[in-house]
Every structure is written in C-alpha cells, then in structure tokens.
Design a protein around this motif. Structure first.
Motif, PDB file in Angstrom:
ATOM      1  N   ASP A   1       0.967  -1.194  -0.092  1.00  0.00           N
ATOM      2  CA  ASP A   1      -0.099   0.019  -0.048  1.00  0.00           C
ATOM      3  C   ASP A   1       0.898   1.195  -0.195  1.00  0.00           C
ATOM      4  O   ASP A   1       1.894   1.405   0.605  1.00  0.00           O
ATOM      5  N   ARG A   2       0.387   2.101  -0.747  1.00  0.00           N
ATOM      6  CA  ARG A   2       1.185   3.614  -0.835  1.00  0.00           C
ATOM      7  C   ARG A   2       0.301   4.751  -0.486  1.00  0.00           C
ATOM      8  O   ARG A   2      -0.925   4.720  -0.606  1.00  0.00           O
ATOM      9  N   THR A   3       0.733   5.841  -0.061  1.00  0.00           N
ATOM     10  CA  THR A   3       0.221   7.236   0.082  1.00  0.00           C
ATOM     11  C   THR A   3      -0.180   7.620  -1.532  1.00  0.00           C
ATOM     12  O   THR A   3       0.441   7.177  -2.307  1.00  0.00           O
ATOM     13  N   GLY A   4      -0.986   8.476  -1.274  1.00  0.00           N
ATOM     14  CA  GLY A   4      -1.186   9.448  -2.692  1.00  0.00           C
ATOM     15  C   GLY A   4      -0.084   9.738  -3.503  1.00  0.00           C
ATOM     16  O   GLY A   4       0.079  10.042  -4.409  1.00  0.00           O
ATOM     17  N   LEU A   5       1.135  10.093  -2.562  1.00  0.00           N
ATOM     18  CA  LEU A   5       2.509  10.551  -3.034  1.00  0.00           C
ATOM     19  C   LEU A   5       3.408   9.497  -3.537  1.00  0.00           C
ATOM     20  O   LEU A   5       4.440   9.765  -3.873  1.00  0.00           O
ATOM     21  N   GLY A   6       2.859   8.187  -3.333  1.00  0.00           N
ATOM     22  CA  GLY A   6       3.596   7.161  -3.745  1.00  0.00           C
ATOM     23  C   GLY A   6       4.639   6.437  -2.540  1.00  0.00           C
ATOM     24  O   GLY A   6       5.309   5.549  -2.813  1.00  0.00           O
ATOM     25  N   LEU A   7       4.407   7.167  -1.347  1.00  0.00           N
ATOM     26  CA  LEU A   7       5.395   6.649  -0.308  1.00  0.00           C
ATOM     27  C   LEU A   7       4.652   4.972   0.175  1.00  0.00           C
ATOM     28  O   LEU A   7       3.531   4.970   0.531  1.00  0.00           O
ATOM     29  N   PRO A   8       5.612   4.323   0.540  1.00  0.00           N
ATOM     30  CA  PRO A   8       5.068   2.935   0.970  1.00  0.00           C
ATOM     31  C   PRO A   8       4.383   3.096   2.333  1.00  0.00           C
ATOM     32  O   PRO A   8       5.159   3.793   3.401  1.00  0.00           O
ATOM     33  N   GLN A   9       3.415   2.567   2.644  1.00  0.00           N
ATOM     34  CA  GLN A   9       2.911   2.524   4.028  1.00  0.00           C
ATOM     35  C   GLN A   9       3.098   1.355   4.865  1.00  0.00           C
ATOM     36  O   GLN A   9       2.582   1.282   6.027  1.00  0.00           O
ATOM     37  N   GLU A  10       3.532   0.498   4.188  1.00  0.00           N
ATOM     38  CA  GLU A  10       4.151  -0.878   5.019  1.00  0.00           C
ATOM     39  C   GLU A  10       5.561  -1.113   5.052  1.00  0.00           C
ATOM     40  O   GLU A  10       6.220  -0.429   4.073  1.00  0.00           O
ATOM     41  N   PRO A  11       5.993  -1.842   5.922  1.00  0.00           N
ATOM     42  CA  PRO A  11       7.527  -2.226   5.880  1.00  0.00           C
ATOM     43  C   PRO A  11       7.769  -2.687   4.397  1.00  0.00           C
ATOM     44  O   PRO A  11       7.251  -3.445   3.877  1.00  0.00           O
ATOM     45  N   TYR A  12       9.166  -2.269   3.821  1.00  0.00           N
ATOM     46  CA  TYR A  12       9.684  -2.548   2.527  1.00  0.00           C
ATOM     47  C   TYR A  12      11.117  -2.576   2.541  1.00  0.00           C
ATOM     48  O   TYR A  12      11.646  -1.886   3.267  1.00  0.00           O
ATOM     49  N   GLY A  13      11.660  -3.219   1.383  1.00  0.00           N
ATOM     50  CA  GLY A  13      13.109  -3.159   1.400  1.00  0.00           C
ATOM     51  C   GLY A  13      13.568  -3.738  -0.030  1.00  0.00           C
ATOM     52  O   GLY A  13      12.935  -4.469  -0.517  1.00  0.00           O
ATOM     53  N   PHE A  14      14.711  -3.468  -0.247  1.00  0.00           N
ATOM     54  CA  PHE A  14      15.489  -3.906  -1.484  1.00  0.00           C
ATOM     55  C   PHE A  14      17.076  -4.452  -1.140  1.00  0.00           C
ATOM     56  O   PHE A  14      17.598  -4.068  -0.215  1.00  0.00           O
ATOM     57  N   SER A  15      17.507  -5.010  -1.999  1.00  0.00           N
ATOM     58  CA  SER A  15      18.888  -5.498  -1.905  1.00  0.00           C
ATOM     59  C   SER A  15      19.769  -4.432  -2.127  1.00  0.00           C
ATOM     60  O   SER A  15      19.153  -3.239  -2.880  1.00  0.00           O
TER      61      SER A  15
END
Length: 128
Positions: free
Chosen positions: A78-92
């Motif tokens: 899920d993301r805000t209207g500005l595209g910021l993630p609302q849930e924990p996320y990560g990448f290599s």
C-alpha cells in the motif's frame, strides 16, 4: 561447436526487520523493480524478526531483490497518494532507502553456486 548448459545457482534472501503482523513477500527481479520485472516471488508468515527465503535453479545474471510485509493482508504494498510505502519494505543493496528505488543500486551479479542477500525492511512513514 559445443553448447554448454546454462548454469543454475541458488539465491538465499535473509529478510530482517519483520514486524508482528502480516506475511512477508519477496521477489527476485531482473531488469527493473516494477511488478512486471519481479515475477519470481515467494511469501511466508512473519514468524519472527527475520526470515530466510531460498530461490533455487536461478540462471546466472544480474538481479535485484524486492520485499515487503503485507500488514493488512491485501497482497500488495500500500502507498500514499504521493507514492510513499505505507508498509515495511526493502530492497537488496541500498536502493530505496533515501530516494526512489533504482535497479542499478539494488542489482547484484549471480554466479554459480549462488549468493546470500540481506534485505532490511523499513518504514517510510511512522506506524499509525
């Protein structure tokens, strides 16, 4: 001329920073970090602060890992209207920690026999 078989490797992904709550989704991405580029995925229940995912028989090449924890169970980040993630996320790599995620910053070269990648889940916004 002899044809050599494509080499296959194993990618082990250690996901840290898991919160109590919904399942964790991890995807192996090739060529980008879009949903279309991240087609080889796995999911598992949270079950602790860290979790290991294993991708087997992966062809040698350049990949990145994307992960998120689905706190509300809707099977998407899920993301805000500005595209910021609302849930924990990560990448290599360090992709997405200070700016929009970039495949080049998340990418790693995979060769046989394989590699271990660590991904730390973070929140862009404070938990409500």
């Amino acid at each position: 001329m002899l044809a050599w078989p494509a080499l296959a490797a194993t990618v082990e992904v250690e996901v840290d920073g898991i919160e109590a709550g919904g399942p964790v989704y991890v995807a192996l991405c090739q060529g980008g970090l879009t949903e279309a580029s991240c087609t080889d995925g796995q999911d598992a229940s949270a079950g602790g602060a860290s979790r290991r995912f294993v991708f087997r028989d992966v062809e040698a090449g350049t990949y990145a890992v994307a992960a998120f924890q689905d706190m509300n169970g809707n099977r998407r980040l899920d993301r805000t209207g500005l595209g910021l993630p609302q849930e924990p996320y990560g990448f290599s790599g360090d992709a997405g920690r200070r700016a929009r995620p970039d495949f080049a910053r998340a990418a790693f070269g995979l060769r046989e026999p394989g590699t271990v990648i660590r991904v730390r889940l973070v929140r862009a916004l404070a938990r409500r």
